[in-house]
Design a protein around this motif. Sequence first.
Motif, PDB file in Angstrom:
ATOM      1  N   CYS A 174      56.247  45.488  42.615  1.00  0.00           N
ATOM      2  CA  CYS A 174      56.244  46.880  43.074  1.00  0.00           C
ATOM      3  C   CYS A 174      54.845  47.477  43.003  1.00  0.00           C
ATOM      4  O   CYS A 174      54.143  47.299  42.009  1.00  0.00           O
ATOM      5  N   ARG A 175      54.471  48.207  44.029  1.00  0.00           N
ATOM      6  CA  ARG A 175      53.121  48.772  44.083  1.00  0.00           C
ATOM      7  C   ARG A 175      52.973  50.051  43.276  1.00  0.00           C
ATOM      8  O   ARG A 175      51.868  50.466  42.959  1.00  0.00           O
ATOM      9  N   ASP A 176      54.115  50.685  42.915  1.00  0.00           N
ATOM     10  CA  ASP A 176      54.064  51.921  42.131  1.00  0.00           C
ATOM     11  C   ASP A 176      55.446  52.221  41.559  1.00  0.00           C
ATOM     12  O   ASP A 176      56.414  51.497  41.820  1.00  0.00           O
ATOM     13  N   LEU A 177      55.507  53.273  40.762  1.00  0.00           N
ATOM     14  CA  LEU A 177      56.760  53.648  40.111  1.00  0.00           C
ATOM     15  C   LEU A 177      57.831  54.029  41.123  1.00  0.00           C
ATOM     16  O   LEU A 177      59.006  53.705  40.942  1.00  0.00           O
ATOM     17  N   HIS A 178      57.440  54.676  42.186  1.00  0.00           N
ATOM     18  CA  HIS A 178      58.414  55.077  43.212  1.00  0.00           C
ATOM     19  C   HIS A 178      59.094  53.857  43.828  1.00  0.00           C
ATOM     20  O   HIS A 178      60.324  53.836  43.983  1.00  0.00           O
ATOM     21  N   SER A 179      58.322  52.828  44.175  1.00  0.00           N
ATOM     22  CA  SER A 179      58.933  51.635  44.772  1.00  0.00           C
ATOM     23  C   SER A 179      59.815  50.902  43.767  1.00  0.00           C
ATOM     24  O   SER A 179      60.843  50.332  44.130  1.00  0.00           O
ATOM     25  N   LEU A 180      59.445  50.932  42.485  1.00  0.00           N
ATOM     26  CA  LEU A 180      60.288  50.334  41.451  1.00  0.00           C
ATOM     27  C   LEU A 180      61.612  51.087  41.343  1.00  0.00           C
ATOM     28  O   LEU A 180      62.676  50.474  41.274  1.00  0.00           O
ATOM     29  N   ALA A 181      61.543  52.411  41.332  1.00  0.00           N
ATOM     30  CA  ALA A 181      62.755  53.218  41.248  1.00  0.00           C
ATOM     31  C   ALA A 181      63.675  52.949  42.443  1.00  0.00           C
ATOM     32  O   ALA A 181      64.895  52.867  42.276  1.00  0.00           O
ATOM     33  N   CYS A 182      63.098  52.782  43.617  1.00  0.00           N
ATOM     34  CA  CYS A 182      63.910  52.454  44.801  1.00  0.00           C
ATOM     35  C   CYS A 182      64.552  51.081  44.651  1.00  0.00           C
ATOM     36  O   CYS A 182      65.733  50.906  44.956  1.00  0.00           O
ATOM     37  N   LEU A 183      63.793  50.107  44.163  1.00  0.00           N
ATOM     38  CA  LEU A 183      64.312  48.761  43.958  1.00  0.00           C
ATOM     39  C   LEU A 183      65.463  48.767  42.953  1.00  0.00           C
ATOM     40  O   LEU A 183      66.478  48.110  43.155  1.00  0.00           O
ATOM     41  N   MET A 184      65.307  49.532  41.879  1.00  0.00           N
ATOM     42  CA  MET A 184      66.322  49.594  40.829  1.00  0.00           C
ATOM     43  C   MET A 184      67.461  50.560  41.158  1.00  0.00           C
ATOM     44  O   MET A 184      68.449  50.608  40.444  1.00  0.00           O
ATOM     45  N   GLU A 185      67.275  51.350  42.225  1.00  0.00           N
ATOM     46  CA  GLU A 185      68.258  52.351  42.640  1.00  0.00           C
ATOM     47  C   GLU A 185      68.515  53.364  41.527  1.00  0.00           C
ATOM     48  O   GLU A 185      69.656  53.673  41.181  1.00  0.00           O
ATOM     49  N   VAL A 186      67.398  53.864  40.948  1.00  0.00           N
ATOM     50  CA  VAL A 186      67.466  54.880  39.896  1.00  0.00           C
ATOM     51  C   VAL A 186      66.433  55.961  40.184  1.00  0.00           C
ATOM     52  O   VAL A 186      65.505  55.763  40.955  1.00  0.00           O
ATOM     53  N   ASP A 187      66.585  57.074  39.519  1.00  0.00           N
ATOM     54  CA  ASP A 187      65.629  58.159  39.634  1.00  0.00           C
ATOM     55  C   ASP A 187      64.401  57.825  38.788  1.00  0.00           C
ATOM     56  O   ASP A 187      64.536  57.465  37.614  1.00  0.00           O
ATOM     57  N   GLU A 188      63.211  57.939  39.368  1.00  0.00           N
ATOM     58  CA  GLU A 188      62.004  57.572  38.630  1.00  0.00           C
ATOM     59  C   GLU A 188      61.761  58.464  37.418  1.00  0.00           C
ATOM     60  O   GLU A 188      61.236  58.005  36.407  1.00  0.00           O
ATOM     61  N   PHE A 189      62.177  59.728  37.492  1.00  0.00           N
ATOM     62  CA  PHE A 189      61.996  60.630  36.353  1.00  0.00           C
ATOM     63  C   PHE A 189      62.905  60.233  35.190  1.00  0.00           C
ATOM     64  O   PHE A 189      62.542  60.358  34.032  1.00  0.00           O
ATOM     65  N   MET A 190      64.090  59.712  35.512  1.00  0.00           N
ATOM     66  CA  MET A 190      64.995  59.231  34.479  1.00  0.00           C
ATOM     67  C   MET A 190      64.390  58.011  33.785  1.00  0.00           C
ATOM     68  O   MET A 190      64.458  57.877  32.567  1.00  0.00           O
ATOM     69  N   LEU A 191      63.776  57.136  34.565  1.00  0.00           N
ATOM     70  CA  LEU A 191      63.108  55.963  33.998  1.00  0.00           C
ATOM     71  C   LEU A 191      61.978  56.389  33.065  1.00  0.00           C
ATOM     72  O   LEU A 191      61.857  55.890  31.941  1.00  0.00           O
ATOM     73  N   GLU A 192      61.159  57.307  33.540  1.00  0.00           N
ATOM     74  CA  GLU A 192      60.048  57.806  32.719  1.00  0.00           C
ATOM     75  C   GLU A 192      60.566  58.444  31.437  1.00  0.00           C
ATOM     76  O   GLU A 192      59.993  58.224  30.356  1.00  0.00           O
TER      77      GLU A 192
END
Length: 65
Positions: free
Chosen positions: A26-44
């Motif tokens: 993944c090139r950034d947190l946003h693409s990771l969140a899309c891959l994982m199908e989760v909200d990036e803020f929740m991950l953070e």
Amino acid sequence: MDLHKAVFMDPNILLGIVNDHLRHECRDLHSLACLMEVDEFMLEDKLARIGYHYEPEINQFSPDL
């Protein structure tokens, strides 16, 4: 591994999975969140609870200082 369920696991294990995907897929947190199908803020937030924050310059979660 079903990545969108990974957010429910131990945050220390999640940290390893997340940083591995950021490093290799993944090139950034946003693409990771899309891959994982989760909200990036929740991950953070989940990783902040164990003292880690996302650093976009190095595309990794690093320990708080």
